[in-house]
Write an enzyme that holds these catalytic residues in place. Sequence first.
Site, PDB file in Angstrom:
ATOM      1  CB  ALA A  35      -0.906   0.007   1.235  1.00  0.00           C
ATOM      2  CB  SER A  36       0.990   4.293   0.348  1.00  0.00           C
ATOM      3  OG  SER A  36       1.400   5.630   0.205  1.00  0.00           O
ATOM      4  CB  SER A  37       5.815   3.731   0.806  1.00  0.00           C
ATOM      5  OG  SER A  37       7.185   3.441   0.666  1.00  0.00           O
TER       6      SER A  37
END
Length: 450
Positions: A171-173
């Site tokens: 998720a995200s990074s």
Amino acid sequence: MTNRSTTDGSTTERSTYAADPGRRPARALLTALLGCVLPLLSVLLLAVAPPASAASLTEVTDFGSNPSGLRMHLYVPAGAGERPAVLVAVHYCTGSGPAFYSGTEFASLADRYGFIVIYPSATRSGNCFDVSSPQALRRDGGSDPVGIRSMVGYVQQHYGSDPGRVFVAGASSGAMMTNVLLGNYPDVFKAGAAFMGVPHSCFATTDGSGWNSACANGTVDRTPQQWGGLVRAAYPGYSGARPRMQLWHGTEDATLRYPNLNEEIDQWTDVLGVSRTPASTDSPQSGWTRTRYGSSGAQAPVEAISVQGVGHSLPASGMAARAIAFFGLDSSTPTDPGPGTDPTPANCRVAYTTSAWNTGLTATITLTNTGTTPLTGWSLAFTLPTGQTITSGWGATYSPAGGAVTATGLAYNATLAPGAAVQIGFQANHTGNTGKPSAFTVGGTACGTG
């Protein structure tokens, strides 16, 4: 699900990626955590009960080459059988492996289906993964991807995991790292699921910074061929099978903006050699638009899910299970029936013939779907006898060239209807052993032979 992102989200998450904490205050880091991540975790922690298992999360040290000092936590469910699959679950900025374990559904799904989960933890300022340095964006170049690859190797060595069933979700990074890992190590990972990510190399910088505003804001626009070229440049000369990709993004994401989803689709359809025109479009849930590329089946080469009205707050409850289904892990790990038994293969049969000469051979493989439902996005796994090395093949992609090989169907033959068969094959060198593989599996399920 409501949009939890704000205009400040873009600015505050930028500070978490910054290489120089003096230039971007620590208070901004906390604002990003409170504004983007904690609302998501509060929802998930209410929705997901702790894994009902005797297993627990444990930290592993000395797992191999680890140039950036990552930490490794491991979850091995009580029901993990022989040769279990492996999932690498990669956290968001400001997070950690234990936080991702507690705040997502991957561990409870591992209890249900018997796969092992690796939870890496970033150790840089802001706890973001390195997806921007030149070292991180090439195979074995150094930094975080090397450490994560070492974690996978550790699990294979110590738990006998299946090298043909290694997956990554983030998720995200962690979604950015999912894109990077699939590009750097296509021979290691079978598929990935990126929740709110950006394409491989989109975050590249040369000034030591970890933040790329143009990419985060969705203004980096390249052709599919250009994006695909960046993936191919991460492992020059590689010609084996490429991992499938599932992509998720909220339309109101103010941190890693929504146009990045289309750029990811451009990249992975080019890498996998499939049409940018969707093979199918549907809405599996209210507010979701799902497009599949290269195949309309549940394990298409590329699958993208656009979530209407949602910001930087994925995965939400139930989404991890969709990723596990895309990986093909939503069935219990096959168990050894013991000596003297003849298990009935679930849905496949393999005929394998060879023609050999001094130092080479040709193998012809016929895979038949003996089940009652289509085999979609099939991959056939087998182990070549010692000394045999594939030099070329047809009807499928083959990776690696020797040892435990996985043959993955191409766009035109990736779906086998009940009763249908596909013929594939390869040429190989040998050092005297011209024998055949002893067993074949599709999706971890043993196939009949003959």
